[in-house]
Scaffold this motif. Structure first.
Motif, mmCIF file in Angstrom:
data_model
loop_
_atom_site.group_PDB
_atom_site.id
_atom_site.type_symbol
_atom_site.label_atom_id
_atom_site.label_comp_id
_atom_site.label_asym_id
_atom_site.label_seq_id
_atom_site.Cartn_x
_atom_site.Cartn_y
_atom_site.Cartn_z
ATOM 1 N N ARG A 59 -0.230 -8.209 -5.673
ATOM 2 C CA ARG A 59 0.890 -9.099 -5.384
ATOM 3 C C ARG A 59 1.551 -9.512 -6.701
ATOM 4 O O ARG A 59 0.888 -9.959 -7.631
ATOM 5 C CB ARG A 59 0.393 -10.328 -4.629
ATOM 6 N N ILE A 60 2.872 -9.367 -6.763
ATOM 7 C CA ILE A 60 3.604 -9.699 -7.987
ATOM 8 C C ILE A 60 4.897 -10.419 -7.629
ATOM 9 O O ILE A 60 5.371 -10.363 -6.490
ATOM 10 C CB ILE A 60 3.946 -8.427 -8.807
ATOM 11 N N LYS A 61 5.465 -11.076 -8.618
ATOM 12 C CA LYS A 61 6.759 -11.739 -8.465
ATOM 13 C C LYS A 61 7.691 -11.204 -9.535
ATOM 14 O O LYS A 61 7.356 -11.231 -10.728
ATOM 15 C CB LYS A 61 6.591 -13.256 -8.608
ATOM 16 N N ILE A 62 8.835 -10.675 -9.112
ATOM 17 C CA ILE A 62 9.753 -10.045 -10.066
ATOM 18 C C ILE A 62 11.195 -10.488 -9.775
ATOM 19 O O ILE A 62 11.513 -10.909 -8.659
ATOM 20 C CB ILE A 62 9.685 -8.498 -9.982
ATOM 21 N N PRO A 63 12.090 -10.385 -10.775
ATOM 22 C CA PRO A 63 13.517 -10.581 -10.508
ATOM 23 C C PRO A 63 14.017 -9.530 -9.516
ATOM 24 O O PRO A 63 13.383 -8.487 -9.337
ATOM 25 C CB PRO A 63 14.169 -10.390 -11.885
ATOM 26 N N ILE A 88 10.261 5.045 -13.387
ATOM 27 C CA ILE A 88 10.794 4.079 -12.423
ATOM 28 C C ILE A 88 9.639 3.326 -11.774
ATOM 29 O O ILE A 88 8.730 3.932 -11.208
ATOM 30 C CB ILE A 88 11.644 4.793 -11.336
ATOM 31 N N ARG A 89 9.689 2.015 -11.857
ATOM 32 C CA ARG A 89 8.685 1.150 -11.260
ATOM 33 C C ARG A 89 9.006 0.961 -9.773
ATOM 34 O O ARG A 89 10.150 0.713 -9.402
ATOM 35 C CB ARG A 89 8.716 -0.194 -11.977
ATOM 36 N N VAL A 90 8.003 1.063 -8.911
ATOM 37 C CA VAL A 90 8.194 0.917 -7.469
ATOM 38 C C VAL A 90 7.480 -0.338 -6.984
ATOM 39 O O VAL A 90 6.288 -0.526 -7.253
ATOM 40 C CB VAL A 90 7.674 2.160 -6.710
ATOM 41 N N VAL A 91 8.221 -1.202 -6.276
ATOM 42 C CA VAL A 91 7.674 -2.439 -5.731
ATOM 43 C C VAL A 91 8.048 -2.525 -4.248
ATOM 44 O O VAL A 91 9.207 -2.312 -3.879
ATOM 45 C CB VAL A 91 8.224 -3.675 -6.480
ATOM 46 N N VAL A 92 7.060 -2.815 -3.393
ATOM 47 C CA VAL A 92 7.296 -2.933 -1.947
ATOM 48 C C VAL A 92 7.383 -4.419 -1.591
ATOM 49 O O VAL A 92 6.532 -5.207 -1.994
ATOM 50 C CB VAL A 92 6.149 -2.275 -1.145
ATOM 51 N N PHE A 93 8.430 -4.775 -0.808
ATOM 52 C CA PHE A 93 8.596 -6.194 -0.472
ATOM 53 C C PHE A 93 9.150 -6.345 0.940
ATOM 54 O O PHE A 93 9.667 -5.407 1.539
ATOM 55 C CB PHE A 93 9.521 -6.884 -1.488
ATOM 56 N N LYS A 146 3.145 -5.762 8.683
ATOM 57 C CA LYS A 146 2.571 -5.955 10.027
ATOM 58 C C LYS A 146 2.019 -7.361 10.221
ATOM 59 O O LYS A 146 1.969 -7.864 11.328
ATOM 60 C CB LYS A 146 1.472 -4.922 10.272
ATOM 61 N N GLY A 147 1.585 -7.979 9.145
ATOM 62 C CA GLY A 147 1.046 -9.333 9.240
ATOM 63 C C GLY A 147 1.725 -10.218 8.216
ATOM 64 O O GLY A 147 2.943 -10.228 8.090
ATOM 65 N N SER A 148 0.929 -10.931 7.455
ATOM 66 C CA SER A 148 1.462 -11.825 6.429
ATOM 67 C C SER A 148 2.093 -11.013 5.292
ATOM 68 O O SER A 148 1.511 -10.034 4.825
ATOM 69 C CB SER A 148 0.342 -12.690 5.872
ATOM 70 N N PRO A 149 3.280 -11.425 4.828
ATOM 71 C CA PRO A 149 3.884 -10.730 3.680
ATOM 72 C C PRO A 149 3.153 -11.029 2.378
ATOM 73 O O PRO A 149 3.479 -10.472 1.336
ATOM 74 C CB PRO A 149 5.317 -11.283 3.653
ATOM 75 N N ASN A 150 2.140 -11.918 2.438
ATOM 76 C CA ASN A 150 1.328 -12.205 1.251
ATOM 77 C C ASN A 150 0.172 -11.226 1.089
ATOM 78 O O ASN A 150 -0.590 -11.297 0.132
ATOM 79 C CB ASN A 150 0.780 -13.643 1.328
ATOM 80 N N MET A 165 14.458 -14.154 -7.251
ATOM 81 C CA MET A 165 13.148 -13.532 -7.417
ATOM 82 C C MET A 165 12.664 -13.021 -6.060
ATOM 83 O O MET A 165 13.055 -13.543 -5.005
ATOM 84 C CB MET A 165 12.132 -14.533 -7.964
ATOM 85 N N VAL A 166 11.806 -12.011 -6.104
ATOM 86 C CA VAL A 166 11.212 -11.467 -4.888
ATOM 87 C C VAL A 166 9.709 -11.302 -5.114
ATOM 88 O O VAL A 166 9.270 -10.923 -6.206
ATOM 89 C CB VAL A 166 11.874 -10.123 -4.490
ATOM 90 N N ILE A 167 8.932 -11.649 -4.084
ATOM 91 C CA ILE A 167 7.489 -11.421 -4.134
ATOM 92 C C ILE A 167 7.193 -10.127 -3.392
ATOM 93 O O ILE A 167 7.655 -9.923 -2.261
ATOM 94 C CB ILE A 167 6.723 -12.600 -3.493
#
Length: 366
Positions: free
Chosen positions: A70-74, A41-46, A15-19, A57-59
């Motif tokens: 907040r994380i950075k992953i392949p 299974i690891r779940v990451v929202v981006f 809704k706002g900043s993706p950070n 890479m995706v943040i």
């Protein structure tokens, strides 16, 4: 570093900043994370805004000790697309398509692009076409023609959700009546005395969006309550389609839609049908709804590409005829919470993760 083959990336709208963790459906993703954890299974929202193809890479954000961090992953090898249709999607469509075409990424399902696309696929089925209202691309000329022939029509945004932008146009003694919902999902009614005034008003209401045109169907009870049946079908842990649950969404009498976002409520299917239709007709409607839920998903998938889940909205007219109103590839689950169907609600959240596990084993070799 954790095994990336065991990471499920959820592509979501922020809704706002993706950070910051400002994404929609946070409670849903929290539950998906917990179920994923039990299955390893690891779940990451981006957001598509935070994808870097150069570094691959995706943040994003991961729920760690009840806090979204907040994380950075392949690049995750699996992506669950919850990026809803809307004006914003055009800007990020090239990024999404590039992810979809990446040979090292598997999408649980590829989103449907709108009502017109779905209609043109389903109309090819000799069985399914009997449940489809005649649908055309909207134009002022067709609006005039169909109004003259039918007296009332419905126009809908090609890619709208929650009933926003849906308008009924009726010929009446004093000219024309418009009834529907604005693009902000606010109900409205307007009387317009002339054809010229009607076309000018419709042009303003439809500006900036593509619309379809359909006959107006009496999709309400005999006492005027608008309703539809939401069927949730999903892939299970064996990769097969299954019906997770069904519920009726009932709108207000002054509304032409029954969406929960427009003030509707959810009730149990069997209770509602028995209250408003004769016993024999209830059985026939239920039989058709079940058949439709069986036949539609595999046919649509065969002609569209892989799908993970579908919300099928079915209308029933005052004579008991069943109609396919809409098919949504990013369905919500609120109806099951409202009718207190705990089993359906739990299955609705667990199945996407179980299907992800199936893809990891069968397609990626997890």
């Amino acid at each position: 570093m954790r095994n990336q083959a065991k990471t499920l990336g959820i592509m979501a709208i922020f809704k706002g900043s993706p950070n910051q963790p400002t994404f929609r459906e946070k409670s849903y993703y929290t539950t998906l994370t917990r179920i994923g954890s039990k299955l390893g299974i690891r779940v990451v929202v981006f957001s598509p805004r935070q994808v870097d193809f150069t570094s691959r890479m995706v943040i994003g954000f991961e729920l760690i000790e009840r806090v979204w961090k907040r994380i950075k992953i392949p690049f995750p090898q699996l992506i669950y697309d919850r990026y809803f249709m809307g004006p914003h999607i055009a800007k990020y469509k090239p990024i999404i398509e590039r992810l979809q075409n990446d040979p090292q990424i598997t999408f649980l399902g590829h989103g449907l692009s709108g009502k017109w696309q779905v209609y043109n696929i389903l109309i090819k089925s000799d069985i399914l076409q009997k449940w489809l209202p005649h649908t055309q691309l909207f134009s002022p000329t067709l609006l005039e023609k169909n109004l003259a022939e039918q007296g009332a029509v419905i126009i809908k945004p090609m890619a709208g959700t929650h009933g926003s932008g849906v308008i009924r146009v009726s010929s009446v003694n004093k000219g024309y009546e418009l009834m529907g919902r604005t693009q902000d999902n606010k109900p409205f009614t307007r009387m317009i005395p002339t054809k010229e005034g009607l076309l000018t008003r419709i042009q303003k209401l439809t500006a900036g969006r593509k619309y379809i045109l359909q006959p107006y169907l009496s999709l309400h009870t005999t006492d005027g309550l608008p309703f539809d049946i939401r069927i949730l079908v999903q892939k299970n842990g064996q990769g097969n389609w299954t019906t997770t649950g069904k519920a009726v969404r009932v709108g207000k009498k002054e509304s032409i839609t029954s969406n929960l976002h427009g003030g509707g409520i959810a009730v149990r299917l069997e209770d509602f049908l028995s209250q408003h239709y004769p016993h024999n007709l209830c059985k026939e409607i239920a039989k058709e709804v079940n058949l439709l839920a069986q036949l539609l998903p595999p046919f649509l998938e065969e002609n569209h590409g892989r799908l993970v889940e579908l919300g099928i909205d079915v209308g029933v007219d005052t004579q008991g005829h069943v109609w396919i109103i809409e098919v949504n590839s990013r369905p919500g689950r609120t109806v099951f919470r409202q009718i207190e169907d705990g089993n359906a609600r739990l299955r609705s959240v667990a199945l996407p993760v179980k299907y992800a596990e199936y893809l990891l084993k069968e397609r990626i070799g997890g």
